[in-house]
Design a protein around this motif. Structure first.
Motif, PDB file in Angstrom:
ATOM      1  N   ALA A 152       2.596   1.751  -3.442  1.00  0.00           N
ATOM      2  CA  ALA A 152       1.726   2.266  -4.495  1.00  0.00           C
ATOM      3  C   ALA A 152       1.198   3.567  -4.432  1.00  0.00           C
ATOM      4  O   ALA A 152       1.375   4.428  -5.216  1.00  0.00           O
ATOM      5  CB  ALA A 152       0.384   1.306  -4.406  1.00  0.00           C
ATOM      6  N   GLU A 153       1.208   4.004  -2.970  1.00  0.00           N
ATOM      7  CA  GLU A 153       0.799   5.341  -2.603  1.00  0.00           C
ATOM      8  C   GLU A 153       1.897   6.369  -3.161  1.00  0.00           C
ATOM      9  O   GLU A 153       1.718   7.534  -3.828  1.00  0.00           O
ATOM     10  CB  GLU A 153       0.255   5.764  -1.266  1.00  0.00           C
ATOM     11  CG  GLU A 153      -0.256   7.114  -1.016  1.00  0.00           C
ATOM     12  CD  GLU A 153      -1.223   7.672  -1.955  1.00  0.00           C
ATOM     13  OE1 GLU A 153      -2.164   6.814  -2.414  1.00  0.00           O
ATOM     14  OE2 GLU A 153      -1.214   8.984  -2.485  1.00  0.00           O
TER      15      GLU A 153
ATOM     16  N   ILE B 105       0.890  -1.185   0.028  1.00  0.00           N
ATOM     17  CA  ILE B 105       0.018   0.029   0.040  1.00  0.00           C
ATOM     18  C   ILE B 105       1.122   1.110  -0.090  1.00  0.00           C
ATOM     19  O   ILE B 105       0.585   2.159  -0.750  1.00  0.00           O
ATOM     20  CB  ILE B 105      -0.953  -0.082   1.193  1.00  0.00           C
ATOM     21  CG1 ILE B 105      -2.064  -0.923   1.188  1.00  0.00           C
ATOM     22  CG2 ILE B 105      -1.616   1.377   1.587  1.00  0.00           C
ATOM     23  CD1 ILE B 105      -2.952  -1.342   2.294  1.00  0.00           C
ATOM     24  N   ARG B 106       1.876   0.992   0.863  1.00  0.00           N
ATOM     25  CA  ARG B 106       2.738   2.563   1.134  1.00  0.00           C
ATOM     26  C   ARG B 106       3.583   2.849  -0.302  1.00  0.00           C
ATOM     27  O   ARG B 106       3.444   3.793  -0.762  1.00  0.00           O
ATOM     28  CB  ARG B 106       3.914   2.069   2.060  1.00  0.00           C
ATOM     29  CG  ARG B 106       5.062   3.345   2.301  1.00  0.00           C
ATOM     30  CD  ARG B 106       5.954   2.717   2.971  1.00  0.00           C
ATOM     31  NE  ARG B 106       5.781   2.513   4.318  1.00  0.00           N
ATOM     32  CZ  ARG B 106       6.395   2.779   5.664  1.00  0.00           C
ATOM     33  NH1 ARG B 106       7.513   3.539   5.217  1.00  0.00           N
ATOM     34  NH2 ARG B 106       6.234   2.382   6.711  1.00  0.00           N
TER      35      ARG B 106
END
Lengths: 93, 184
Positions: free
Chosen positions: A33-34, A30-31
Motif C-alpha cells: 500500500a505504501e 502495509i508495504r
C-alpha cells in the motif's frame, strides 16, 4: 528433567503466540500500500513548503499544526486536537 | 508518513486504540511530549494517572528522513526478542537490528520516565550534523522520499503489531527519578 523440558517448550510457544506476528500477511499489505499509493509527498509539501518556517510556537508552526489537525479530522480521526506544550515559543517581530 | 491513516486504508481493525502524536519543542527540552506525559500519565510528584496503566508502548521517529535500520530496546530485555520477530519481514528493506542499548535526547524519554515502554527507531543519519539539519536550509528538497516510505512501512507495522497483542508489552520497573530535561 523430562517434565521440565515440555513445560519450557510450552512457555516458549505461548510467548510466541502472545507476541508473534498478529498476521504475517499484514506486513506485506502495509508495504504494498505504501509503495503503490504513498501520501508522503503531499503531506510533506503541506507541512513544509505551504506552512513555511516552523520554529517552536511560531505562526508558521501553528499553521502546520492546525493543518495537521484539520487533515486528521478529514480522515475521520474526529478527536484530533492541539494539546498544550507550555509557554515557550514566539515569532520574531 | 502517517501510520494511522495507512492502517485505516487497509481496513484493518486494531484491537487497541492507536494514538498519533506530533510533538513541538523537542529541541528545547522535549517540551511537547513531556507536558503531554504529565497531563495524561504521571506528574512530577510521581502520581500515576489511570491512563498510564493502559498504554502498551510508544514508538518514536525523530532523526530526519533517513531510512530505519532497526530499533533501540531501551534496556528492556524482554521486549528485544519480540521486536526481532516484528522486524523480520523488513530485513530486505535494510531494517535488521534490535539493540538492547538506550538512546536519549528525544521524545520517547518522556514516556520512559513515566514507566511506559518508549522506543526510538535507529535511522541513517543523513546530513544530520551538516548545515541543513536543524536550520532554515532544511527544506522539502532534503527529504529522501523513498527512505520515508520505508520508515512509514516499518513504523506502521510495529504500531499494528503492538495494537494486536493479547498482553501489553513488558515494562521496566518505574524509576521515580526527576526527568532528565526538567528545568530546561
Amino acid at each position: 528433567m523430562r517434565k521440565i523440558l515440555p513445560l519450557s517448550a510450552a512457555l516458549l510457544l505461548s510467548t510466541f503466540i502472545t507476541f508473534g506476528q498478529a498476521n504475517p500477511g499484514i506486513a506485506d499489505r502495509i508495504r504494498q500500500a505504501e509503495l503503490s499509493s504513498s501520501q508522503i509527498p503531499w503531506i510533506a509539501h503541506y507541512l513544509t513548503d505551504v506552512s513555511g518556517p516552523r520554529l517552536t510556537g511560531s505562526s508558521g508552526y501553528m499553521k502546520a499544526a492546525e493543518w495537521a489537525v484539520a487533515t486528521l479530522k478529514h480522515w475521520g480521526l474526529t478527536r484530533a486536537g492541539l494539546e498544550p506544550w507550555g509557554t515557550f515559543g514566539f515569532t520574531r517581530a | 508518513m502517517n501510520p494511522g491513516e495507512r492502517l485505516d486504508s487497509l481496513g484493518l481493525k486494531p484491537r487497541r486504540t492507536i494514538r498519533l502524536a506530533l510533538w513541538d519543542g523537542e529541541e528545547q527540552g522535549v517540551y511537547g511530549s513531556y507536558l503531554y506525559v504529565q497531563n495524561h500519565f504521571m506528574d512530577k510528584q510521581f502520581n500515576i494517572r489511570p491512563e498510564q496503566k493502559k498504554i502498551s508502548a510508544y514508538f518514536n521517529l525523530d532523526n530526519g528522513s533517513g531510512r530505519i535500520r532497526g530499533i533501540y530496546a531501551q534496556s528492556n530485555a524482554q521486549v528485544k526478542p519480540i521486536f526481532e520477530r516484528w522486524l523480520k519481514p523488513f530485513h530486505d528493506l535494510g531494517a535488521t537490528h534490535v539493540t538492547i542499548a538506550n538512546t536519549g535526547s528525544t521524545d520517547h524519554l518522556s514516556f520512559d520516565w513515566a514507566g511506559i515502554p518508549g522506543f526510538q527507531f535507529i535511522q541513517d543519519p543523513l546530513d544530520y550534523e551538516s548545515r541543513s539539519h536543524h536550520s532554515n536550509l532544511d527544506n522539502y528538497e532534503h527529504l529522501q522520499i523513498e527512505d520515508l516510505k520505508q520508515a512509514a512501512i516499518v513504523v506502521a507495522s510495529f504500531v499494528y503489531e503492538a495494537a494486536m497483542t493479547d498482553k501489553m508489552l513488558p515494562r521496566k520497573p518505574l524509576q521515580k527519578k526527576n526527568f532528565l530535561f526538567e528545568g530546561f
